[in-house]
Design a protein around this motif. Structure first.
Motif, PDB file in Angstrom:
ATOM      1  N   TYR A 186       0.812  -1.222   0.000  1.00 41.84           N
ATOM      2  CA  TYR A 186       0.000   0.000   0.000  1.00 41.84           C
ATOM      3  C   TYR A 186       0.845   1.270   0.000  1.00 41.84           C
ATOM      4  CZ  TYR A 186      -3.833  -3.166   1.220  1.00 41.84           C
ATOM      5  OH  TYR A 186      -4.753  -4.184   1.223  1.00 41.84           O
ATOM      6  N   GLY A 187       2.126   1.138   0.302  1.00 38.62           N
ATOM      7  CA  GLY A 187       2.993   2.308   0.325  1.00 38.62           C
ATOM      8  C   GLY A 187       4.437   1.925   0.056  1.00 38.62           C
ATOM      9  N   ALA A 188       5.134   2.707  -0.789  1.00 39.09           N
ATOM     10  CA  ALA A 188       6.558   2.505  -1.061  1.00 39.09           C
ATOM     11  C   ALA A 188       7.170   3.880  -1.265  1.00 39.09           C
ATOM     12  CB  ALA A 188       6.764   1.630  -2.299  1.00 39.09           C
ATOM     13  N   VAL A 189       8.050   4.303  -0.345  1.00 37.27           N
ATOM     14  CA  VAL A 189       8.594   5.661  -0.370  1.00 37.27           C
ATOM     15  C   VAL A 189      10.108   5.628  -0.210  1.00 37.27           C
ATOM     16  CG1 VAL A 189       6.473   6.727   0.501  1.00 37.27           C
ATOM     17  CG2 VAL A 189       8.225   5.975   2.113  1.00 37.27           C
ATOM     18  N   PHE A 190      10.768   6.599  -0.842  1.00 37.36           N
ATOM     19  CA  PHE A 190      12.218   6.711  -0.738  1.00 37.36           C
ATOM     20  C   PHE A 190      12.593   7.421   0.558  1.00 37.36           C
ATOM     21  CE2 PHE A 190      11.593   6.354  -5.345  1.00 37.36           C
ATOM     22  CZ  PHE A 190      12.542   5.388  -5.660  1.00 37.36           C
ATOM     23  N   VAL A 191      13.546   6.830   1.284  1.00 38.28           N
ATOM     24  CA  VAL A 191      14.128   7.447   2.480  1.00 38.28           C
ATOM     25  C   VAL A 191      15.633   7.399   2.301  1.00 38.28           C
ATOM     26  CG1 VAL A 191      14.353   7.375   4.986  1.00 38.28           C
ATOM     27  CG2 VAL A 191      12.202   6.695   3.920  1.00 38.28           C
ATOM     28  N   GLY A 192      16.222   8.537   1.926  1.00 40.59           N
ATOM     29  CA  GLY A 192      17.645   8.528   1.602  1.00 40.59           C
ATOM     30  C   GLY A 192      17.884   7.606   0.416  1.00 40.59           C
ATOM     31  N   ALA A 221      13.757   8.331  10.249  1.00 44.72           N
ATOM     32  CA  ALA A 221      14.863   7.510   9.782  1.00 44.72           C
ATOM     33  C   ALA A 221      16.178   8.222  10.063  1.00 44.72           C
ATOM     34  CB  ALA A 221      14.726   7.242   8.286  1.00 44.72           C
ATOM     35  N   GLU A 222      17.149   7.479  10.529  1.00 44.95           N
ATOM     36  CA  GLU A 222      18.480   8.039  10.755  1.00 44.95           C
ATOM     37  C   GLU A 222      19.246   8.012   9.431  1.00 44.95           C
ATOM     38  OE1 GLU A 222      22.578   7.174  13.314  1.00 44.95           O
ATOM     39  OE2 GLU A 222      20.738   6.054  13.757  1.00 44.95           O
ATOM     40  N   LEU A 223      19.725   9.178   9.007  1.00 43.71           N
ATOM     41  CA  LEU A 223      20.474   9.289   7.769  1.00 43.71           C
ATOM     42  C   LEU A 223      21.896   9.758   8.057  1.00 43.71           C
ATOM     43  CD1 LEU A 223      17.898  11.034   5.376  1.00 43.71           C
ATOM     44  CD2 LEU A 223      18.318   8.586   5.670  1.00 43.71           C
ATOM     45  N   ASP A 224      22.836   9.256   7.280  1.00 48.52           N
ATOM     46  CA  ASP A 224      24.233   9.677   7.369  1.00 48.52           C
ATOM     47  C   ASP A 224      24.642  10.197   5.999  1.00 48.52           C
ATOM     48  OD1 ASP A 224      26.875  10.109   7.874  1.00 48.52           O
ATOM     49  OD2 ASP A 224      27.433   7.992   8.096  1.00 48.52           O
ATOM     50  N   GLU A 225      24.702  11.534   5.873  1.00 48.81           N
ATOM     51  CA  GLU A 225      25.005  12.186   4.597  1.00 48.81           C
ATOM     52  C   GLU A 225      24.072  11.686   3.489  1.00 48.81           C
ATOM     53  OE1 GLU A 225      29.126  11.712   3.781  1.00 48.81           O
ATOM     54  OE2 GLU A 225      29.775  13.040   5.393  1.00 48.81           O
ATOM     55  N   SER A 230      22.436   8.903   3.348  1.00 52.53           N
ATOM     56  CA  SER A 230      22.314   7.454   3.239  1.00 52.53           C
ATOM     57  C   SER A 230      21.607   6.888   4.460  1.00 52.53           C
ATOM     58  CB  SER A 230      23.695   6.802   3.104  1.00 52.53           C
ATOM     59  OG  SER A 230      24.324   7.220   1.915  1.00 52.53           O
ATOM     60  N   TYR A 231      20.772   5.868   4.235  1.00 51.92           N
ATOM     61  CA  TYR A 231      20.063   5.239   5.340  1.00 51.92           C
ATOM     62  C   TYR A 231      21.068   4.603   6.289  1.00 51.92           C
ATOM     63  CZ  TYR A 231      16.622   2.392   7.811  1.00 51.92           C
ATOM     64  OH  TYR A 231      15.827   1.817   8.773  1.00 51.92           O
ATOM     65  N   ALA A 232      20.944   4.926   7.592  1.00 45.23           N
ATOM     66  CA  ALA A 232      21.936   4.496   8.575  1.00 45.23           C
ATOM     67  C   ALA A 232      21.455   3.342   9.440  1.00 45.23           C
ATOM     68  CB  ALA A 232      22.340   5.674   9.457  1.00 45.23           C
ATOM     69  N   GLY A 233      20.375   2.692   9.039  1.00 45.99           N
ATOM     70  CA  GLY A 233      19.968   1.463   9.713  1.00 45.99           C
ATOM     71  C   GLY A 233      19.050   1.643  10.892  1.00 45.99           C
ATOM     72  N   SER A 234      18.403   2.793  11.024  1.00 45.98           N
ATOM     73  CA  SER A 234      17.514   3.013  12.155  1.00 45.98           C
ATOM     74  C   SER A 234      16.231   3.691  11.699  1.00 45.98           C
ATOM     75  CB  SER A 234      18.201   3.884  13.218  1.00 45.98           C
ATOM     76  OG  SER A 234      17.305   4.166  14.291  1.00 45.98           O
ATOM     77  N   LEU A 235      15.088   3.086  11.998  1.00 43.27           N
ATOM     78  CA  LEU A 235      13.778   3.648  11.705  1.00 43.27           C
ATOM     79  C   LEU A 235      12.943   3.508  12.971  1.00 43.27           C
ATOM     80  CD1 LEU A 235      11.940   4.847   9.480  1.00 43.27           C
ATOM     81  CD2 LEU A 235      11.236   2.512   8.942  1.00 43.27           C
ATOM     82  N   GLN A 236      12.577   4.637  13.576  1.00 44.07           N
ATOM     83  CA  GLN A 236      11.941   4.608  14.886  1.00 44.07           C
ATOM     84  C   GLN A 236      10.624   5.373  14.880  1.00 44.07           C
ATOM     85  OE1 GLN A 236      14.886   6.224  17.551  1.00 44.07           O
ATOM     86  NE2 GLN A 236      15.994   4.286  17.712  1.00 44.07           N
ATOM     87  N   LEU A 237       9.638   4.813  15.587  1.00 51.43           N
ATOM     88  CA  LEU A 237       8.351   5.482  15.776  1.00 51.43           C
ATOM     89  C   LEU A 237       8.515   6.571  16.821  1.00 51.43           C
ATOM     90  CD1 LEU A 237       5.286   5.686  15.338  1.00 51.43           C
ATOM     91  CD2 LEU A 237       5.001   3.905  17.077  1.00 51.43           C
ATOM     92  N   ARG A 238       8.171   7.820  16.461  1.00 48.05           N
ATOM     93  CA  ARG A 238       8.339   8.950  17.377  1.00 48.05           C
ATOM     94  C   ARG A 238       7.021   9.424  17.978  1.00 48.05           C
ATOM     95  NH1 ARG A 238      13.244  11.625  17.037  1.00 48.05           N
ATOM     96  NH2 ARG A 238      14.856  10.081  16.584  1.00 48.05           N
ATOM     97  N   ARG A 239       5.983   9.576  17.169  1.00 52.32           N
ATOM     98  CA  ARG A 239       4.710  10.094  17.668  1.00 52.32           C
ATOM     99  C   ARG A 239       3.564   9.343  17.007  1.00 52.32           C
ATOM    100  NH1 ARG A 239       5.674  15.408  19.536  1.00 52.32           N
ATOM    101  NH2 ARG A 239       3.674  15.225  20.601  1.00 52.32           N
TER     102      ARG A 239
END
Length: 254
Positions: A115-121, A190-194, A196-205
């Motif tokens: 139902y959803g596919a989005v670019f993150v970094g 998502a945690e990004l490093d310059e 690039s995806y840095a391996g962390s995706l966290q629920l905040r709110r």
């Protein structure tokens, strides 16, 4: 006053639309006679001419998303796949399976409708009829135009309670907005490093929005459509509270 700039004749049922970040391209997914086609229009051209026609999904497309550079388009489908299309060489018209091999640089198979596919970094986050988010590596493109994966394409899976995902949207390249089957409106980061995806995706709110199906986010305001409740909610995304409820008197969607 609003002005209609152009009408596009659609032969079939529109199932997803997306505009590229630079507002240069418009992607429209249409189902007609059990065939799914994604057409990309150049909206800077006065005639709104089609610059790409993409075929390859076996069922309706629920989600379209351009990459930040507009070099790629991601599509998520009821055929249980997410695809990445290479748009660096427009015009592009897929008329055969051989054409699809050139245009589609990655196909990620799932055991559920997407139902959803989005670019993150440099990653693609996929959600659907599953309680997990799947994070996939976006391939590098070689000089031959083919995808290159140096490592496994699956970067991470993130478990989310017992509800499945019905909606995903990305803003600011690392803010992932989602709605699940219990109508929770959520912000993931998502945690990004310059970039690039840095391996962390966290629920905040998260915020319970009865009947929520889709949302549009602009700055610090989210407009959440709740068609079964016949209303639209205006959400302050800093406080993560609904500040206004607008009754529509009929099913609302956008």
């Amino acid at each position: 006053p609003s002005t209609i700039l152009h009408d596009i004749a659609i032969h079939g049922t529109t199932t997803a639309v997306a505009m590229c970040p630079a507002n240069r391209l418009l992607a429209v997914a249409v189902v007609s006679n059990f065939t799914t086609v994604i057409t990309i229009y150049d909206i800077h051209n006065p005639s709104f001419s089609a610059v790409a026609v993409l075929k390859g999904h076996a069922d309706m497309v629920h989600s379209l998303c351009f990459s930040l550079s507009a070099d790629f388009l991601a599509s998520g489908s009821a055929d249980k796949t997410a695809k990445i299309w290479n748009l660096t060489n427009l015009p592009l018209f897929v008329r055969s399976s051989e054409d699809e091999l050139i245009a589609c640089v990655a196909t990620y198979s799932h055991g559920f409708s997407v139902y959803g596919a989005v670019f993150v970094g440099n990653a693609l986050v996929v959600g659907g009829y599953d309680t997990r988010l799947h994070v996939w590596r976006v391939p590098d493109i070689g000089s031959d135009g083919k995808a290159q994966f140096d490592e496994s394409p699956l970067l991470q899976t993130v478990q989310h309670s017992t509800a499945f995902f019905t909606f995903l949207k990305i803003t600011d390249n690392n803010k992932l907005w989602a709605i699940d089957s219990t109508h929770q409106f959520m912000l993931w980061r998502a945690e990004l490093d310059e970039g690039s995806y840095a391996g962390s995706l966290q629920l905040r709110r998260k915020l319970e929005c009865p009947g929520a199906t889709t949302a549009d986010i602009r700055g610090n305001v989210a407009v959440v459509s709740c068609p079964t409740e016949h209303c639209i909610l205006i959400v302050d995304t800093n406080a993560f509270l609904a500040t206004h409820r607008i009754a529509t008197g009929k099913r609302s969607s956008f």
